[in-house]
Every structure is written in C-alpha cells, then in structure tokens.
Design a protein around this motif. Sequence first.
Motif, PDB file in Angstrom:
ATOM      1  N   GLY A  24       0.854  -1.083  -0.663  1.00 15.44           N
ATOM      2  CA  GLY A  24       0.110  -0.201   0.087  1.00 15.44           C
ATOM      3  C   GLY A  24       0.912   1.242  -0.018  1.00 15.44           C
ATOM      4  O   GLY A  24       2.006   0.951  -0.491  1.00 15.44           O
ATOM      5  N   PHE A  25       0.465   2.293   0.540  1.00 16.00           N
ATOM      6  CA  PHE A  25       0.841   3.838   0.454  1.00 16.00           C
ATOM      7  C   PHE A  25       1.714   3.487   1.239  1.00 16.00           C
ATOM      8  O   PHE A  25       3.023   3.908   0.568  1.00 16.00           O
ATOM      9  CB  PHE A  25       0.218   4.730   0.270  1.00 16.00           C
ATOM     10  CG  PHE A  25      -1.034   5.381  -0.271  1.00 16.00           C
ATOM     11  CD1 PHE A  25      -0.359   5.451  -1.579  1.00 16.00           C
ATOM     12  CD2 PHE A  25      -2.560   5.236  -0.019  1.00 16.00           C
ATOM     13  CE1 PHE A  25      -1.293   6.062  -2.565  1.00 16.00           C
ATOM     14  CE2 PHE A  25      -2.916   5.757  -1.310  1.00 16.00           C
ATOM     15  CZ  PHE A  25      -2.346   6.525  -2.384  1.00 16.00           C
ATOM     16  N   GLY A  88      -5.037  -0.123  -0.079  1.00 14.96           N
ATOM     17  CA  GLY A  88      -5.615   1.046  -0.184  1.00 14.96           C
ATOM     18  C   GLY A  88      -5.788   1.672  -0.888  1.00 14.96           C
ATOM     19  O   GLY A  88      -6.858   2.616  -1.546  1.00 14.96           O
ATOM     20  N   MET A  89      -4.776   1.733  -1.484  1.00 17.21           N
ATOM     21  CA  MET A  89      -4.539   2.225  -3.170  1.00 17.21           C
ATOM     22  C   MET A  89      -6.011   2.123  -3.684  1.00 17.21           C
ATOM     23  O   MET A  89      -6.085   2.848  -5.385  1.00 17.21           O
ATOM     24  CB  MET A  89      -3.174   2.381  -4.057  1.00 17.21           C
ATOM     25  CG  MET A  89      -2.797   3.216  -2.924  1.00 17.21           C
ATOM     26  SD  MET A  89      -0.566   3.350  -4.239  1.00 17.21           S
ATOM     27  CE  MET A  89      -0.348   1.240  -3.918  1.00 17.21           C
ATOM     28  N   CYS A  91      -8.805   1.708  -3.752  1.00 19.40           N
ATOM     29  CA  CYS A  91      -9.969   2.567  -2.936  1.00 19.40           C
ATOM     30  C   CYS A  91     -10.034   3.650  -3.495  1.00 19.40           C
ATOM     31  O   CYS A  91     -10.925   4.266  -2.140  1.00 19.40           O
ATOM     32  CB  CYS A  91     -10.425   1.385  -2.099  1.00 19.40           C
ATOM     33  SG  CYS A  91      -9.978   1.129  -0.699  1.00 19.40           S
ATOM     34  N   TRP A  92      -8.688   4.490  -3.455  1.00 15.96           N
ATOM     35  CA  TRP A  92      -8.750   5.748  -3.016  1.00 15.96           C
ATOM     36  C   TRP A  92      -9.408   6.826  -4.030  1.00 15.96           C
ATOM     37  O   TRP A  92      -9.216   6.219  -5.521  1.00 15.96           O
ATOM     38  CB  TRP A  92      -7.101   5.720  -2.992  1.00 15.96           C
ATOM     39  CG  TRP A  92      -6.738   7.014  -3.475  1.00 15.96           C
ATOM     40  CD1 TRP A  92      -6.739   7.981  -1.846  1.00 15.96           C
ATOM     41  CD2 TRP A  92      -5.699   8.159  -3.765  1.00 15.96           C
ATOM     42  NE1 TRP A  92      -6.292   9.339  -2.519  1.00 15.96           N
ATOM     43  CE2 TRP A  92      -5.273   8.773  -3.322  1.00 15.96           C
ATOM     44  CE3 TRP A  92      -4.824   7.962  -5.572  1.00 15.96           C
ATOM     45  CZ2 TRP A  92      -4.073   9.791  -4.014  1.00 15.96           C
ATOM     46  CZ3 TRP A  92      -4.037   8.382  -5.771  1.00 15.96           C
ATOM     47  CH2 TRP A  92      -3.222   9.571  -4.529  1.00 15.96           C
ATOM     48  N   GLN A  95      -7.642  12.383  -3.440  1.00 12.44           N
ATOM     49  CA  GLN A  95      -7.265  12.966  -3.259  1.00 12.44           C
ATOM     50  C   GLN A  95      -6.632  13.466  -2.249  1.00 12.44           C
ATOM     51  O   GLN A  95      -6.035  12.362  -2.035  1.00 12.44           O
ATOM     52  CB  GLN A  95      -8.817  13.392  -2.088  1.00 12.44           C
ATOM     53  CG  GLN A  95      -9.097  13.785  -3.689  1.00 12.44           C
ATOM     54  CD  GLN A  95     -11.662  14.061  -2.472  1.00 12.44           C
ATOM     55  OE1 GLN A  95     -11.369  13.839  -1.377  1.00 12.44           O
ATOM     56  NE2 GLN A  95     -12.168  13.713  -3.272  1.00 12.44           N
ATOM     57  N   THR A  96      -5.551  14.370  -2.321  1.00 11.47           N
ATOM     58  CA  THR A  96      -4.641  14.281  -1.125  1.00 11.47           C
ATOM     59  C   THR A  96      -4.170  15.907  -0.140  1.00 11.47           C
ATOM     60  O   THR A  96      -3.333  16.497   0.053  1.00 11.47           O
ATOM     61  CB  THR A  96      -3.286  13.860  -2.058  1.00 11.47           C
ATOM     62  OG1 THR A  96      -3.101  15.552  -2.954  1.00 11.47           O
ATOM     63  CG2 THR A  96      -2.960  12.507  -2.652  1.00 11.47           C
ATOM     64  N   PRO A 205      -5.928   6.659 -10.179  1.00  8.19           N
ATOM     65  CA  PRO A 205      -5.796   6.541  -8.789  1.00  8.19           C
ATOM     66  C   PRO A 205      -4.772   4.742  -8.473  1.00  8.19           C
ATOM     67  O   PRO A 205      -5.015   4.564  -7.476  1.00  8.19           O
ATOM     68  CB  PRO A 205      -6.956   6.502  -7.650  1.00  8.19           C
ATOM     69  CG  PRO A 205      -7.873   6.689  -8.766  1.00  8.19           C
ATOM     70  CD  PRO A 205      -7.157   6.864 -10.223  1.00  8.19           C
ATOM     71  N   ASN A 206      -5.252   3.609  -8.995  1.00  7.64           N
ATOM     72  CA  ASN A 206      -5.499   2.384  -8.967  1.00  7.64           C
ATOM     73  C   ASN A 206      -4.519   1.689  -9.200  1.00  7.64           C
ATOM     74  O   ASN A 206      -3.981   0.818  -9.184  1.00  7.64           O
ATOM     75  CB  ASN A 206      -6.888   1.609  -9.535  1.00  7.64           C
ATOM     76  CG  ASN A 206      -6.520   1.569 -11.370  1.00  7.64           C
ATOM     77  OD1 ASN A 206      -6.499   2.762 -11.538  1.00  7.64           O
ATOM     78  ND2 ASN A 206      -7.009   0.347 -12.157  1.00  7.64           N
TER      79      ASN A 206
END
Length: 225
Positions: A24-25, A88-89, A91-92, A95-96, A205-206
């Motif tokens: 993930g991130f 989690g990326m 279902c992101w 937005q940051t 984003p995915n």
Amino acid sequence: MNLNIVSAEQAAQQKYELIIIGSGFGASFFLLEALKKINGNILVLEWGDYHSWNWQLSQGKNSAVDPADTFKNTAEKEWNCTIGFGGGMNCWFAQTPRFHPADFKTASLYGVGNDWPISYDDLEPYYCDVESIMSVSGDPDMQSMFPRSKPYPQPPHRPTAIDRIMKNAIWTATLSCQRPEQGCQLIHGRPAALMPNVIYVPFRPNLLCIMVFSRCIRTQECIPV
C-alpha cells in the motif's frame, strides 16, 4: 503491467536485503527510499492478488477477497480494507489534502482532542516530497491556508463554475472567521472555514507500480517508485 511475482516456496530459496510487508501507500513510499540505498534484492510480501483496472470495473469491486472475511471491525466507523496488490490505493479517491496547521494543536486552540508532539512545520518538507512523487496538482492560492516551501508539482485542474463559486466563498469565510470565538460554525471543534480543500492528483488512482526485487518498470499507467 509486468510484475515479478514468485511463490512462497521460490522466495524461501532466495536471500534479500530487505523484506517489506504490504504494497500500500506506506510500504510504497518506504520502498522508494530503500531503493536509493539498497543494491541487493528486495522482497515485497502481499496477501492479495493483483487485479487490473478492467477487472475491477467489470466486477464492481477492488478485490476478490471480501474485507468482512478477514477483518473484524469494532469501531463506530466502518473502514474499508482492500486485500490486494496496492492495498488501499485500489479504493482511493485521488485526493491528497494536507492537515491544516491548526490540526496539530486542537487542544491548545479549541480545547478538543490532544496536541500533536510535532507541528505542521515539522512535516511540511515531507508533504512536499510525497506530493512531488505523486505529481500532485494544486492551486497556488492554497498557500494562504497551507503554507508551502515548494510549489505544487503540477498546475491546478481547470475549475468548473461551481469550483470558482466555492473557492470565493471559502476565501471570504476564511477572512471573516479566523477563530471560533468570533461565532463561525465549528466542525469537530474547529472553524468550518479551515476545513482542507480537495487537491486532485492527475493519474489513475488504482495503479501504482511496485517491483519485487529490483526496480519499477515505468509505463504510462505506472507511477515510478
């Protein structure tokens, strides 16, 4: 996307300078820094499978594993945990927003929660680093609410008419509502005018490329890490 995927049996036969759990991130940013310092093999362990963007669209979900089958959620908020390559990326919402400087001292300013042991200024250089990696797009006018040491990597997206109306309203509210004792609406104990603006990231984003062992293979749909 080309992935160097190995089985657990194959991985057990190799030696690695670093093993990272999850894709993930957090793991991805850690991997980016590790690749600058490590010349040997790196193994990324991921529980879930890789599912392409087309697969996710056709199936209407991010993973073949139901989060309810793996996690027991006892909190009031139901968290969506994605078991799959990218974590989690998948279902992101791209937005940051940064935390506002006031978020780090809500107890001192508003009598809510606890103050952080670090400040916005402590984290600000790292915000810039991450935004550079992710090619974040943002409005330079956000400087007045979220002080910056570097400009946004990408220019802002072209605003719609509604975006322009909302921006003008936020700026007006900010000028007239700097502290809660002046009578402005509070959201979770802080001025509503200081809620962070949404910053959009100009990529799908995915898809985040993580290379097991050595390097990222760069494509037009891959963020090099």
